[in-house]
Design a protein around this motif. Structure first.
Motif, PDB file in Angstrom:
ATOM      1  N   ALA A 161      24.719 -33.410 -11.006  1.00 57.33           N
ATOM      2  CA  ALA A 161      24.227 -34.373 -11.752  1.00 57.33           C
ATOM      3  C   ALA A 161      24.406 -34.720 -12.524  1.00 57.33           C
ATOM      4  CB  ALA A 161      23.309 -33.241 -13.671  1.00 57.33           C
ATOM      5  N   SER A 162      26.014 -35.333 -12.962  1.00 56.58           N
ATOM      6  CA  SER A 162      26.719 -36.587 -13.422  1.00 56.58           C
ATOM      7  C   SER A 162      25.894 -37.670 -12.501  1.00 56.58           C
ATOM      8  CB  SER A 162      28.037 -36.092 -13.293  1.00 56.58           C
ATOM      9  OG  SER A 162      29.201 -36.014 -12.314  1.00 56.58           O
ATOM     10  N   VAL A 163      26.539 -37.837 -11.248  1.00 57.25           N
ATOM     11  CA  VAL A 163      26.471 -38.698  -9.935  1.00 57.25           C
ATOM     12  C   VAL A 163      24.551 -39.263 -10.595  1.00 57.25           C
ATOM     13  CG1 VAL A 163      25.690 -39.514  -8.188  1.00 57.25           C
ATOM     14  CG2 VAL A 163      27.685 -37.767  -8.448  1.00 57.25           C
ATOM     15  N   ALA A 164      23.701 -38.430 -10.594  1.00 54.24           N
ATOM     16  CA  ALA A 164      22.579 -38.610 -10.333  1.00 54.24           C
ATOM     17  C   ALA A 164      21.593 -39.150 -11.463  1.00 54.24           C
ATOM     18  CB  ALA A 164      21.152 -37.416 -10.439  1.00 54.24           C
ATOM     19  N   GLN A 165      22.678 -39.108 -12.140  1.00 61.49           N
ATOM     20  CA  GLN A 165      22.092 -39.144 -14.229  1.00 61.49           C
ATOM     21  C   GLN A 165      22.891 -40.589 -14.415  1.00 61.49           C
ATOM     22  OE1 GLN A 165      23.518 -36.428 -16.540  1.00 61.49           O
ATOM     23  NE2 GLN A 165      22.138 -34.913 -16.241  1.00 61.49           N
ATOM     24  N   LEU A 166      24.155 -41.062 -14.138  1.00 64.19           N
ATOM     25  CA  LEU A 166      24.466 -41.893 -13.832  1.00 64.19           C
ATOM     26  C   LEU A 166      23.742 -43.098 -12.902  1.00 64.19           C
ATOM     27  CD1 LEU A 166      28.252 -40.986 -14.267  1.00 64.19           C
ATOM     28  CD2 LEU A 166      26.695 -42.601 -15.971  1.00 64.19           C
ATOM     29  N   GLY A 205      20.547 -43.244 -11.949  1.00 65.73           N
ATOM     30  CA  GLY A 205      19.716 -43.437 -12.936  1.00 65.73           C
ATOM     31  C   GLY A 205      19.927 -43.764 -14.378  1.00 65.73           C
ATOM     32  N   ALA A 206      21.053 -44.163 -14.944  1.00 66.66           N
ATOM     33  CA  ALA A 206      21.557 -45.105 -15.607  1.00 66.66           C
ATOM     34  C   ALA A 206      21.282 -46.409 -16.008  1.00 66.66           C
ATOM     35  CB  ALA A 206      22.045 -44.324 -17.048  1.00 66.66           C
ATOM     36  N   GLY A 207      21.722 -47.002 -14.365  1.00 65.30           N
ATOM     37  CA  GLY A 207      21.816 -47.777 -14.213  1.00 65.30           C
ATOM     38  C   GLY A 207      23.238 -48.328 -13.618  1.00 65.30           C
ATOM     39  N   ILE A 208      24.576 -47.473 -13.694  1.00 61.30           N
ATOM     40  CA  ILE A 208      25.595 -47.735 -13.168  1.00 61.30           C
ATOM     41  C   ILE A 208      25.588 -48.097 -12.573  1.00 61.30           C
ATOM     42  CG2 ILE A 208      26.480 -46.003 -11.687  1.00 61.30           C
ATOM     43  CD1 ILE A 208      28.551 -45.610 -14.068  1.00 61.30           C
ATOM     44  N   ASP A 209      26.503 -49.242 -12.449  1.00 56.72           N
ATOM     45  CA  ASP A 209      26.870 -50.162 -10.876  1.00 56.72           C
ATOM     46  C   ASP A 209      27.779 -49.774  -9.323  1.00 56.72           C
ATOM     47  OD1 ASP A 209      25.715 -52.723 -12.273  1.00 56.72           O
ATOM     48  OD2 ASP A 209      27.187 -52.357 -13.580  1.00 56.72           O
ATOM     49  N   CYS A 210      28.743 -48.964 -10.234  1.00 54.33           N
ATOM     50  CA  CYS A 210      29.580 -48.583  -9.083  1.00 54.33           C
ATOM     51  C   CYS A 210      29.615 -46.653  -9.729  1.00 54.33           C
ATOM     52  CB  CYS A 210      30.925 -48.581  -9.063  1.00 54.33           C
ATOM     53  SG  CYS A 210      31.757 -49.355  -7.668  1.00 54.33           S
ATOM     54  N   ILE A 232      26.915 -36.742  -3.998  1.00 54.19           N
ATOM     55  CA  ILE A 232      25.279 -38.025  -3.997  1.00 54.19           C
ATOM     56  C   ILE A 232      24.677 -37.203  -3.252  1.00 54.19           C
ATOM     57  CG2 ILE A 232      26.087 -39.661  -4.391  1.00 54.19           C
ATOM     58  CD1 ILE A 232      26.982 -39.723  -1.317  1.00 54.19           C
ATOM     59  N   SER A 233      23.134 -37.498  -3.477  1.00 53.77           N
ATOM     60  CA  SER A 233      22.264 -35.967  -3.140  1.00 53.77           C
ATOM     61  C   SER A 233      21.308 -37.762  -2.017  1.00 53.77           C
ATOM     62  CB  SER A 233      20.602 -35.931  -3.688  1.00 53.77           C
ATOM     63  OG  SER A 233      20.750 -36.153  -4.747  1.00 53.77           O
ATOM     64  N   PRO A 234      20.237 -36.969  -1.177  1.00 51.40           N
ATOM     65  CA  PRO A 234      20.026 -37.849  -0.982  1.00 51.40           C
ATOM     66  C   PRO A 234      19.218 -38.709  -1.485  1.00 51.40           C
ATOM     67  CG  PRO A 234      19.439 -36.450   0.829  1.00 51.40           C
ATOM     68  CD  PRO A 234      19.937 -35.786  -0.736  1.00 51.40           C
ATOM     69  N   GLU A 235      17.968 -38.683  -2.328  1.00 55.13           N
ATOM     70  CA  GLU A 235      17.520 -39.715  -3.945  1.00 55.13           C
ATOM     71  C   GLU A 235      18.536 -41.032  -3.959  1.00 55.13           C
ATOM     72  OE1 GLU A 235      15.480 -35.773  -1.997  1.00 55.13           O
ATOM     73  OE2 GLU A 235      17.636 -35.975  -3.295  1.00 55.13           O
ATOM     74  N   VAL A 236      19.703 -40.427  -4.509  1.00 55.96           N
ATOM     75  CA  VAL A 236      20.528 -40.937  -5.281  1.00 55.96           C
ATOM     76  C   VAL A 236      20.921 -41.544  -3.847  1.00 55.96           C
ATOM     77  CG1 VAL A 236      22.528 -40.903  -6.557  1.00 55.96           C
ATOM     78  CG2 VAL A 236      21.177 -39.354  -6.738  1.00 55.96           C
ATOM     79  N   ILE A 237      21.120 -41.396  -3.135  1.00 63.68           N
ATOM     80  CA  ILE A 237      21.937 -42.091  -2.101  1.00 63.68           C
ATOM     81  C   ILE A 237      20.834 -43.612  -1.859  1.00 63.68           C
ATOM     82  CG2 ILE A 237      22.059 -41.988   0.488  1.00 63.68           C
ATOM     83  CD1 ILE A 237      23.193 -39.843   0.448  1.00 63.68           C
ATOM     84  N   GLU A 238      19.620 -43.048  -1.866  1.00 63.80           N
ATOM     85  CA  GLU A 238      18.320 -44.175  -1.561  1.00 63.80           C
ATOM     86  C   GLU A 238      18.257 -45.220  -2.691  1.00 63.80           C
ATOM     87  OE1 GLU A 238      13.559 -43.679  -1.616  1.00 63.80           O
ATOM     88  OE2 GLU A 238      14.747 -42.322  -0.115  1.00 63.80           O
ATOM     89  N   GLU A 239      18.630 -44.749  -4.016  1.00 64.25           N
ATOM     90  CA  GLU A 239      18.498 -45.449  -5.494  1.00 64.25           C
ATOM     91  C   GLU A 239      19.651 -46.483  -4.872  1.00 64.25           C
ATOM     92  OE1 GLU A 239      17.221 -47.556  -8.848  1.00 64.25           O
ATOM     93  OE2 GLU A 239      16.119 -46.238  -7.159  1.00 64.25           O
ATOM     94  N   MET A 240      20.622 -45.755  -4.794  1.00 59.10           N
ATOM     95  CA  MET A 240      22.309 -46.472  -4.289  1.00 59.10           C
ATOM     96  C   MET A 240      22.427 -47.703  -3.724  1.00 59.10           C
ATOM     97  SD  MET A 240      25.085 -43.164  -4.770  1.00 59.10           S
ATOM     98  CE  MET A 240      26.479 -44.630  -4.932  1.00 59.10           C
ATOM     99  N   ALA A 241      21.640 -46.977  -2.116  1.00 56.53           N
ATOM    100  CA  ALA A 241      20.840 -48.438  -1.640  1.00 56.53           C
ATOM    101  C   ALA A 241      20.277 -49.092  -2.562  1.00 56.53           C
ATOM    102  CB  ALA A 241      20.864 -47.469  -0.199  1.00 56.53           C
ATOM    103  N   ARG A 242      19.441 -49.297  -2.621  1.00 56.28           N
ATOM    104  CA  ARG A 242      18.215 -50.286  -3.384  1.00 56.28           C
ATOM    105  C   ARG A 242      18.702 -50.917  -4.336  1.00 56.28           C
ATOM    106  NH1 ARG A 242      14.984 -51.166  -7.028  1.00 56.28           N
ATOM    107  NH2 ARG A 242      15.363 -49.317  -8.309  1.00 56.28           N
ATOM    108  N   ARG A 243      19.890 -50.407  -4.999  1.00 50.42           N
ATOM    109  CA  ARG A 243      20.110 -50.833  -5.806  1.00 50.42           C
ATOM    110  C   ARG A 243      21.215 -51.463  -5.640  1.00 50.42           C
ATOM    111  NH1 ARG A 243      20.992 -47.760 -10.082  1.00 50.42           N
ATOM    112  NH2 ARG A 243      22.290 -49.779 -11.238  1.00 50.42           N
ATOM    113  N   GLN A 244      21.724 -51.543  -4.303  1.00 52.27           N
ATOM    114  CA  GLN A 244      23.250 -51.851  -3.988  1.00 52.27           C
ATOM    115  C   GLN A 244      24.325 -51.314  -5.854  1.00 52.27           C
ATOM    116  OE1 GLN A 244      24.450 -53.506  -0.618  1.00 52.27           O
ATOM    117  NE2 GLN A 244      23.095 -52.194  -0.809  1.00 52.27           N
TER     118      GLN A 244
END
Length: 183
Positions: A19-24, A26-31, A38-50
């Protein structure tokens, strides 16, 4: 996070639960540091936003002992820590393959003693090849931090090893010479 970005700062957080990884993220954290949930969806977003990921494998290795210490009072937490530990390499490899930038860190100063970055670089070799692991602790990390690399006028920060670390990653545990800021 938005205010930090307005001021030109970046934001990172230590978190490992789903939950914390996904929320952060989603909130625009840098690192994210750790990020074992991390879930596959969070991984996808992290990759997209670097969004950077600093897994601190030398710290994640302590998860079973942390679980054992809390088992009597917090059995659900202990199970969760063991579950995160059991799947961390699989999740982190997925993140790497998806293009999430991964950097070396140790979370030193708490239960992990300082001076273990070489061990972390060796451990990162489990996620990729030696070049990947070395870059996570040097040129790629410096670039992400906005620090100069090997260029004229840059600070003289370097390590000297007895063997080529790209061929023998284990030498990162014991540098022969450390030069920081030219000293």
């Amino acid at each position: 996070i938005d205010r930090a970005h307005e001021l030109g700062a970046r934001v990172t957080a230590h978190c490992f639960g789903e939950a914390s990884v996904a929320q952060l993220v989603g909130a625009g954290i840098d690192c994210i540091e750790h990020g074992t949930g991390i879930s596959p969806e969070v991984i996808e977003e992290m990759a997209r936003r670097q969004v950077g990921l600093v897994p601190t494998l030398v710290n994640i290795a302590n998860f079973p002992a942390i679980a054992d210490a809390g088992e009597a009072r917090f059995p659900r937490y202990a199970r969760h820590m063991r579950e995160l530990h059991a799947h961390h390499l699989e999740r982190l490899r997925s993140a790497r393959e998806a293009g999430v930038p991964i950097y070396a860190g140790t979370d030193a100063g708490g239960t992990v003693h300082h001076g273990r970055i070489g061990e972390e670089i060796v451990a990162l070799g489990e996620l990729g090849d030696a070049r990947f692991a070395l870059g996570a602790g040097s040129w790629r990390a410096r670039r992400w931090l906005g620090r100069p690399g090997l260029e004229i006028g840059a600070p003289a920060d370097l390590l000297v090893f007895d063997a080529d670390p790209s061929r023998e990653l284990a030498v990162c545990r014991r540098p022969g010479i450390v030069v920081l800021g030219g000293r």
